[in-house]
Write a protein that holds these residues in place. Structure first.
Motif, short mmCIF file in Angstrom:
data_model
loop_
_atom_site.label_atom_id
_atom_site.label_comp_id
_atom_site.label_asym_id
_atom_site.label_seq_id
_atom_site.Cartn_x
_atom_site.Cartn_y
_atom_site.Cartn_z
N GLU A 55 19.71 -10.18 -52.09
CA GLU A 55 18.89 -9.37 -52.95
C GLU A 55 19.53 -8.15 -52.65
O GLU A 55 20.02 -7.95 -51.88
N ARG A 74 18.89 -4.36 -53.33
CA ARG A 74 17.87 -4.02 -53.05
C ARG A 74 17.87 -2.75 -53.56
O ARG A 74 17.80 -1.34 -52.65
N TYR A 101 16.38 -1.05 -56.32
CA TYR A 101 15.28 -0.12 -56.48
C TYR A 101 14.08 -0.73 -55.85
O TYR A 101 13.11 -2.43 -56.08
N ARG A 102 13.41 -0.66 -54.74
CA ARG A 102 12.62 -1.03 -53.75
C ARG A 102 11.79 -1.43 -53.65
O ARG A 102 11.41 -2.61 -53.26
N GLU A 103 10.46 -1.17 -54.41
CA GLU A 103 9.30 -1.62 -55.42
C GLU A 103 9.52 -2.67 -56.05
O GLU A 103 8.92 -3.75 -55.49
N ILE A 104 10.41 -2.88 -56.50
CA ILE A 104 10.54 -3.93 -57.39
C ILE A 104 11.55 -4.95 -57.14
O ILE A 104 10.38 -6.12 -57.09
N SER A 105 12.14 -4.76 -55.91
CA SER A 105 12.80 -6.02 -55.06
C SER A 105 11.35 -6.17 -54.38
O SER A 105 11.24 -7.83 -54.10
N ASP A 106 10.35 -5.36 -53.78
CA ASP A 106 9.27 -6.03 -52.84
C ASP A 106 8.62 -6.53 -53.63
O ASP A 106 8.09 -7.81 -53.32
N MET A 107 7.85 -6.04 -54.93
CA MET A 107 7.29 -7.74 -55.81
C MET A 107 7.48 -8.63 -55.70
O MET A 107 7.47 -9.70 -55.94
N GLU A 152 7.94 -11.05 -52.99
CA GLU A 152 6.42 -11.82 -52.19
C GLU A 152 6.55 -12.37 -53.53
O GLU A 152 5.72 -13.88 -52.71
#
Length: 83
Positions: free
Chosen positions: A33, A35, A37-43, A46
Motif C-alpha cells: 500500500e 497510502r 489518500y487514506r480513505e480510498i486506501s482503507d476502502m 477492506e
C-alpha cells in the motif's frame, strides 16, 4: 546485475504449473500500500481483505511512503521467496 533468487527461477513442473503450489489451493499474497489518500486506501484494503478471506487465501500487508516505492517493495518481497 544481481543474481536471481532461486525461488523465482525454479523450474515449474508439469505436476504443479503454479510453481509448486497445488492448483486450486488458496495462495499467500502480499498487499503493498502507498497510502496517499487514506480513505480510498482503507476502502481498497477492506475490499481486498474480504475477497482474499472468502477465497481462503492468506496475505501480508506492508505500507510504503508513495507509489514510487511500490516496485522496490515488491522486488524485495520476491527476493525472500515467500511470494
Amino acid at each position: 546485475m544481481r543474481d536471481a533468487s532461486p525461488a523465482r527461477n525454479a523450474p515449474m513442473t508439469d505436476e504443479h504449473p503454479t510453481g509448486g503450489r497445488p492448483e486450486g489451493s488458496p495462495g499467500h499474497l502480499l498487499i503493498v500500500e502507498a497510502r496517499f489518500y487514506r480513505e480510498i486506501s482503507d476502502m481498497l484494503l477492506e475490499g481486498a481483505r474480504r475477497a482474499l478471506q472468502q477465497a481462503g487465501a492468506t496475505f501480508d500487508r506492508i505500507e510504503v511512503p508513495g507509489a514510487l516505492e511500490v516496485p522496490a517493495a515488491i522486488g524485495m518481497a520476491l527476493e525472500t521467496g515467500l511470494y
